[in-house]
Write a protein that holds these residues in place. Structure first.
Motif, PDB file in Angstrom:
ATOM      1  N   THR A 128       0.815  -1.218   0.000  1.00 17.00           N
ATOM      2  CA  THR A 128       0.000   0.000   0.000  1.00 17.00           C
ATOM      3  C   THR A 128       0.848   1.267   0.000  1.00 17.00           C
ATOM      4  N   GLY A 184       2.455   4.497  -0.985  1.00 18.60           N
ATOM      5  CA  GLY A 184       2.135   5.490  -1.995  1.00 18.60           C
ATOM      6  C   GLY A 184       0.677   5.574  -2.389  1.00 18.60           C
ATOM      7  N   LEU A 185      -0.183   4.777  -1.764  1.00 24.67           N
ATOM      8  CA  LEU A 185      -1.601   4.788  -2.147  1.00 24.67           C
ATOM      9  C   LEU A 185      -2.431   5.826  -1.386  1.00 24.67           C
ATOM     10  N   ASP A 186      -1.846   6.428  -0.357  1.00 23.51           N
ATOM     11  CA  ASP A 186      -2.555   7.472   0.395  1.00 23.51           C
ATOM     12  C   ASP A 186      -2.432   8.779  -0.381  1.00 23.51           C
ATOM     13  N   THR A 187      -3.239   8.903  -1.433  1.00 21.21           N
ATOM     14  CA  THR A 187      -3.088  10.010  -2.377  1.00 21.21           C
ATOM     15  C   THR A 187      -3.387  11.379  -1.781  1.00 21.21           C
ATOM     16  N   ASN A 188      -4.282  11.441  -0.806  1.00 23.41           N
ATOM     17  CA  ASN A 188      -4.587  12.744  -0.197  1.00 23.41           C
ATOM     18  C   ASN A 188      -3.731  13.021   1.037  1.00 23.41           C
ATOM     19  N   ARG A 189      -2.857  12.088   1.376  1.00 22.15           N
ATOM     20  CA  ARG A 189      -1.867  12.223   2.446  1.00 22.15           C
ATOM     21  C   ARG A 189      -2.489  12.606   3.797  1.00 22.15           C
ATOM     22  N   LEU A 201      -5.844   5.182   4.703  1.00 21.69           N
ATOM     23  CA  LEU A 201      -6.102   4.567   3.408  1.00 21.69           C
ATOM     24  C   LEU A 201      -7.585   4.222   3.312  1.00 21.69           C
ATOM     25  N   GLU A 217      -9.223   4.896  -2.133  1.00 21.88           N
ATOM     26  CA  GLU A 217      -7.807   4.895  -2.511  1.00 21.88           C
ATOM     27  C   GLU A 217      -7.307   3.485  -2.808  1.00 21.88           C
TER      28      GLU A 217
END
Length: 206
Positions: free
Chosen positions: A56, A58-63, A67, A71
């Motif tokens: 997973t 890099g999958l937390d796109t909104n940081r 998760l 996402e």
């Protein structure tokens, strides 16, 4: 299986580490329709924490540090759709005959306590009419992934208008699995290795 294949790319530097490389704790539901036909298997697979963190990344796109299912949706789709190449890691036998499946549906992934959970519904290609004895297993033939049924009374359950069934689960000895650490990767070239360490459930219905 996309996430399994992607992990294999980082393994050559660690050949000394024998199988398994990924651990999955499984909980499964067998679904019966109103006529008592077995129609679907619903899976919940919980991956070990180390692998969950790896796949997973890099999958937390909104940081936001969380998760979400949204996402994780692309990974869930890629991973679940590609299960066909591995027979869905699911064996279902009725009257000694392996059952076939249609493509998975209603799939999703979620994070629970730092572990990735994959859910999907697996329809039988042809519903099985009121089976009396059902053999069920979830395993990876190569034993790259170690599947173990959840150690609770919900490891394998039945849903639908069916009564009086008993479920008997057998598991391999942990010491036998631990003993595999002394073998090199070449030892696991035998494609049937995983079947020797599968968790098995036998469902007997009146």
């Amino acid at each position: 299986m996309a996430l399994i294949i992607s992990l294999s790319f980082v393994l050559p530097a660690h050949d000394a580490i024998a199988h398994p490389h990924v651990w999955v704790t499984a909980r499964s539901i067998l679904l019966f329709d109103n006529e008592g036909n077995l129609t679907e298997v619903h899976h919940y697979w919980t991956f070990d924490k180390a692998y969950s963190a790896y796949i997973t990344t890099g999958l937390d796109t909104n940081r936001d540090g969380i998760l979400s299912e949204e996402e994780l949706a692309p990974l869930a789709e890629e991973n679940t759709v590609s299960l066909v190449d591995f027979g869905y890691f699911t064996k279902l036998k009725i009257k000694g005959k392996d059952q076939k499946f249609n493509p998975p549906k209603n799939y999703k992934m979620m994070m629970q306590d730092g572990q990735l959970v994959q859910y999907f519904e697996l329809p039988l290609a042809v519903p099985a009419p009121a089976p009396k004895i059902i053999g069920f297993e979830a395993y990876d033939e190569s034993f790259f992934v170690s599947f173990s049924l959840e150690n609770t009374d919900k490891a394998v359950t039945l849903t639908g208008p069916i009564k009086g069934c008993t479920i008997t689960i057998s598991r391999p000895k942990q010491e036998d699995i631990d003993a595999l650490s002394k073998y090199s990767e070449d030892y696991f070239a035998n494609a049937g290795m995983g079947a020797q360490f599968s968790n098995k459930a036998v469902i007997a219905c009146p």
